[in-house]
Design an enzyme around this catalytic site. Sequence first.
Site, PDB file in Angstrom:
ATOM      1  N   VAL A   1      31.682  33.013  33.431  1.00 33.22           N
ATOM      2  CA  VAL A   1      32.132  33.876  34.530  1.00 33.22           C
ATOM      3  C   VAL A   1      33.656  33.848  34.628  1.00 33.22           C
ATOM      4  O   VAL A   1      34.292  34.890  34.825  1.00 33.22           O
ATOM      5  CB  VAL A   1      31.484  33.462  35.862  1.00 33.22           C
ATOM      6  CG1 VAL A   1      32.038  34.294  37.004  1.00 33.22           C
ATOM      7  CG2 VAL A   1      29.966  33.614  35.796  1.00 33.22           C
ATOM      8  N   ASP A   2      34.252  32.681  34.475  1.00 31.48           N
ATOM      9  CA  ASP A   2      35.714  32.605  34.451  1.00 31.48           C
ATOM     10  C   ASP A   2      36.278  33.470  33.327  1.00 31.48           C
ATOM     11  O   ASP A   2      37.243  34.223  33.519  1.00 31.48           O
ATOM     12  CB  ASP A   2      36.161  31.157  34.231  1.00 31.48           C
ATOM     13  CG  ASP A   2      36.300  30.377  35.526  1.00 31.48           C
ATOM     14  OD1 ASP A   2      36.459  31.000  36.587  1.00 31.48           O
ATOM     15  OD2 ASP A   2      36.248  29.135  35.480  1.00 31.48           O
TER      16      ASP A   2
END
Length: 392
Positions: free
Chosen positions: A179-180
């Site tokens: 997600v980062d």
Amino acid sequence: MPGPLSHIRVLDLSRIMAGPWCTQMLADLGAEVIKVERDGVGDDTRRWGPPWLKDESGADTDESGYYLSVNRGKRSVAVDLASAEGQEVVRRIAATADIIVENFRPGTLERYGLGYADLKAVKPDLIFASITGFGATGPRRNDSAYDFMIQAMGGLMSVTGEADGQPGGGPQKVGVPIVDIMTGMYTCIACLAALANREKTGQGDQIDIAMLDVSVAMLANQAMNYLVSGKAPTRRGNRHPNIQPQDVFPVADGYMVVAVGNDEQFERFATVLGMPGWAEDPRYRTNAARVENLSTLHPAICARLQTAPLAHWLEHLTAAKVPCGPINTVPMVFDEPQVRVRAMKQELPHPLAGAVPQVVSPMRFAAAPLVFDRAPPLLGADTEAILAELGL
């Protein structure tokens, strides 16, 4: 510095992964990226070790592997944002910048007089990208977030891992902070779109990127499967929910991945396995039929593949243009001939280690080739030089 963004300056007020991933991509593309860090402390990831980079004598340095993975190509300025002097440094850099990327908690930069409205007054056509866990609106807008919790909240862990009731079953996170990484990529795309729009309108923009939004967007086909069927997707291990056969299969000496993507590939796959009749069997002739009848197809495939070793199947399936591959460990990835030819791992000069390995950008440009020649900077390595450039 070469690259398609060699005319762009970026002020990087971010830390950890999502923001630095975005700004590292911009640096790879040729932009000058000035990373502002806390004086004496630096980016949080500088302390996220072990492992640590070794110096030329073999001793550990203070440079963590995590930090080194997302800060290539940047210059580092160490200042105290809580001080008037540090705030002035940021304003001076902002006045020369095209893009600012920040991931402070909402309201933090405004308290320092460094919010979007403040810096837009200094540079009217500024592109200002803010990355937060939950975005600028909504009931959780002020809450902190990390990749792991957003993988859980955004539904990704509900479709990742072995099925409940199977060995090792239960929710799993992805093995990298996906997600980062995807938040950084979405932010980079948004910044490039804003640059293109500024060329047309002369106006900058304010960009609001939320990690939770990104995680929801990443659900992709799994989200749409639910929205059109009303059935919640479940964990299926390595089995694709819509396309079969796509899975990890046992062979005589280990495992391999097969990723059949259409009926023509399945026909060739069945022929290589010595089962050409499968392609005419109404249970398996179409992808939809294979998905419906996977309970009989899967064990039949396993039985055939276990009759020969991995090398045999890789040779024959590849020759038949059936997508397949070994399951490489990370060391095996960097020994993969294709990865070597593509020069995905390069060594950059480093002041402590002599050289530092880097996994470089996968982007290739014929007209504006990328050059990787600046290692992740030491904390404050460029403070004096940049202050001098600013007349401070």
